[in-house]
Design a protein around this motif. Structure first.
Motif, mmCIF file in Angstrom:
data_model
loop_
_atom_site.group_PDB
_atom_site.id
_atom_site.type_symbol
_atom_site.label_atom_id
_atom_site.label_comp_id
_atom_site.label_asym_id
_atom_site.label_seq_id
_atom_site.Cartn_x
_atom_site.Cartn_y
_atom_site.Cartn_z
ATOM 1 N N ASP A 1 0.389 4.994 3.209
ATOM 2 C CA ASP A 1 1.210 3.806 3.476
ATOM 3 C C ASP A 1 0.488 2.529 3.064
ATOM 4 O O ASP A 1 1.090 1.618 2.478
ATOM 5 C CB ASP A 1 1.596 3.729 4.949
ATOM 6 N N LEU A 2 -0.802 2.448 3.359
ATOM 7 C CA LEU A 2 -1.577 1.265 2.988
ATOM 8 C C LEU A 2 -1.686 1.143 1.470
ATOM 9 O O LEU A 2 -1.541 0.047 0.912
ATOM 10 C CB LEU A 2 -2.971 1.302 3.619
ATOM 11 N N ALA A 3 -1.898 2.254 0.785
ATOM 12 C CA ALA A 3 -1.963 2.238 -0.677
ATOM 13 C C ALA A 3 -0.638 1.753 -1.269
ATOM 14 O O ALA A 3 -0.625 0.920 -2.181
ATOM 15 C CB ALA A 3 -2.309 3.629 -1.206
ATOM 16 N N SER A 4 0.458 2.224 -0.727
ATOM 17 C CA SER A 4 1.778 1.791 -1.209
ATOM 18 C C SER A 4 1.997 0.309 -0.939
ATOM 19 O O SER A 4 2.543 -0.418 -1.774
ATOM 20 C CB SER A 4 2.885 2.611 -0.540
ATOM 21 N N GLN A 5 1.567 -0.152 0.225
ATOM 22 C CA GLN A 5 1.698 -1.566 0.568
ATOM 23 C C GLN A 5 0.901 -2.439 -0.394
ATOM 24 O O GLN A 5 1.384 -3.478 -0.847
ATOM 25 C CB GLN A 5 1.227 -1.811 1.998
ATOM 26 N N LEU A 6 -0.321 -2.024 -0.728
ATOM 27 C CA LEU A 6 -1.153 -2.788 -1.661
ATOM 28 C C LEU A 6 -0.476 -2.883 -3.025
ATOM 29 O O LEU A 6 -0.461 -3.955 -3.644
ATOM 30 C CB LEU A 6 -2.535 -2.142 -1.798
ATOM 31 N N GLU A 7 0.083 -1.776 -3.480
ATOM 32 C CA GLU A 7 0.752 -1.784 -4.783
ATOM 33 C C GLU A 7 2.004 -2.663 -4.773
ATOM 34 O O GLU A 7 2.279 -3.359 -5.746
ATOM 35 C CB GLU A 7 1.104 -0.364 -5.212
ATOM 36 N N ARG A 8 2.743 -2.642 -3.683
ATOM 37 C CA ARG A 8 3.942 -3.481 -3.585
ATOM 38 C C ARG A 8 3.574 -4.961 -3.510
ATOM 39 O O ARG A 8 4.209 -5.802 -4.140
ATOM 40 C CB ARG A 8 4.753 -3.113 -2.337
ATOM 41 N N GLU A 9 2.549 -5.261 -2.727
ATOM 42 C CA GLU A 9 2.197 -6.659 -2.479
ATOM 43 C C GLU A 9 1.479 -7.317 -3.651
ATOM 44 O O GLU A 9 1.676 -8.493 -3.920
ATOM 45 C CB GLU A 9 1.328 -6.755 -1.224
ATOM 46 N N PHE A 10 0.632 -6.557 -4.349
ATOM 47 C CA PHE A 10 -0.199 -7.159 -5.382
ATOM 48 C C PHE A 10 0.156 -6.706 -6.795
ATOM 49 O O PHE A 10 0.480 -7.510 -7.638
ATOM 50 C CB PHE A 10 -1.679 -6.923 -5.073
ATOM 51 N N PRO B 1 0.876 -2.684 -9.239
ATOM 52 C CA PRO B 1 0.665 -1.242 -9.322
ATOM 53 C C PRO B 1 -0.790 -0.957 -9.719
ATOM 54 O O PRO B 1 -1.375 -1.676 -10.524
ATOM 55 C CB PRO B 1 1.623 -0.791 -10.426
ATOM 56 N N CYS B 2 -1.344 0.063 -9.140
ATOM 57 C CA CYS B 2 -2.733 0.412 -9.434
ATOM 58 C C CYS B 2 -2.828 1.068 -10.806
ATOM 59 O O CYS B 2 -2.063 1.989 -11.116
ATOM 60 C CB CYS B 2 -3.255 1.364 -8.370
ATOM 61 N N PRO B 3 -3.772 0.597 -11.634
ATOM 62 C CA PRO B 3 -3.933 1.205 -12.953
ATOM 63 C C PRO B 3 -4.591 2.597 -12.902
ATOM 64 O O PRO B 3 -4.554 3.325 -13.873
ATOM 65 C CB PRO B 3 -4.809 0.209 -13.715
ATOM 66 N N ALA B 4 -5.172 2.946 -11.763
ATOM 67 C CA ALA B 4 -5.812 4.264 -11.615
ATOM 68 C C ALA B 4 -4.774 5.291 -11.144
ATOM 69 O O ALA B 4 -3.674 4.943 -10.708
ATOM 70 C CB ALA B 4 -6.959 4.170 -10.610
ATOM 71 N N ARG B 5 -5.151 6.554 -11.221
ATOM 72 C CA ARG B 5 -4.275 7.620 -10.705
ATOM 73 C C ARG B 5 -4.090 7.456 -9.203
ATOM 74 O O ARG B 5 -4.920 6.879 -8.507
ATOM 75 C CB ARG B 5 -4.884 8.989 -10.986
ATOM 76 N N ARG B 6 -3.010 7.975 -8.688
ATOM 77 C CA ARG B 6 -2.712 7.868 -7.250
ATOM 78 C C ARG B 6 -3.820 8.477 -6.401
ATOM 79 O O ARG B 6 -4.207 7.912 -5.377
ATOM 80 C CB ARG B 6 -1.366 8.549 -6.963
ATOM 81 N N THR C 1 -8.506 -8.010 -0.699
ATOM 82 C CA THR C 1 -9.333 -8.697 -1.698
ATOM 83 C C THR C 1 -10.024 -7.691 -2.610
ATOM 84 O O THR C 1 -10.047 -7.858 -3.832
ATOM 85 C CB THR C 1 -10.382 -9.587 -1.008
ATOM 86 N N GLY C 2 -10.553 -6.643 -2.018
ATOM 87 C CA GLY C 2 -11.214 -5.607 -2.802
ATOM 88 C C GLY C 2 -10.262 -4.914 -3.757
ATOM 89 O O GLY C 2 -10.634 -4.580 -4.886
ATOM 90 N N TYR C 3 -9.021 -4.704 -3.329
ATOM 91 C CA TYR C 3 -8.034 -4.055 -4.187
ATOM 92 C C TYR C 3 -7.741 -4.897 -5.422
ATOM 93 O O TYR C 3 -7.714 -4.384 -6.544
ATOM 94 C CB TYR C 3 -6.741 -3.791 -3.400
ATOM 95 N N VAL C 4 -7.529 -6.187 -5.212
ATOM 96 C CA VAL C 4 -7.245 -7.075 -6.345
ATOM 97 C C VAL C 4 -8.418 -7.092 -7.319
ATOM 98 O O VAL C 4 -8.242 -6.995 -8.536
ATOM 99 C CB VAL C 4 -6.904 -8.499 -5.847
ATOM 100 N N GLU C 5 -9.641 -7.183 -6.791
ATOM 101 C CA GLU C 5 -10.835 -7.180 -7.656
ATOM 102 C C GLU C 5 -10.970 -5.858 -8.393
ATOM 103 O O GLU C 5 -11.294 -5.832 -9.586
ATOM 104 C CB GLU C 5 -12.082 -7.445 -6.822
ATOM 105 N N TRP C 6 -10.755 -4.765 -7.701
ATOM 106 C CA TRP C 6 -10.884 -3.435 -8.302
ATOM 107 C C TRP C 6 -9.861 -3.248 -9.418
ATOM 108 O O TRP C 6 -10.195 -2.776 -10.512
ATOM 109 C CB TRP C 6 -10.724 -2.379 -7.210
#
Length: 77
Positions: A7-16, A18-23, A53-58
């Motif tokens: 759920d947190l991973a999905s929230q990060l992708e929605r808010e900021f 999509p993650c360029p890495a694999r799920r 913050t770490g997610y955006v930087e990553w």
């Protein structure tokens, strides 16, 4: 992985973004960040701010690696 991590991973992708890495890589990253914040004793809101913050930087680092070097413009510090 727990549903909280998913759920947190999905929230990060929605808010900021999509993650360029694999799920699976994203889920492992989120799980590691939660463990880290837990070990540090960070309260919930502070832990979420650190993870966001770490997610955006990553994501920025992952996307930067995909760019040819001649397209990257670096500002001097």
């Amino acid at each position: 992985m727990s549903s909280f991590v998913e759920d947190l991973a999905s929230q990060l992708e929605r808010e900021f973004c999509p993650c360029p890495a694999r799920r699976s890589t994203l889920l492992a990253w989120v799980d590691d960040q939660l463990d880290r914040c837990s070990r540090l004793g960070a309260p919930g809101e502070a832990a979420l701010a650190v993870i966001e913050t770490g997610y955006v930087e990553w994501c920025a680092l992952l996307l930067e690696r995909d760019q040819p070097l001649d397209d990257q413009v670096r500002e001097e510090i």
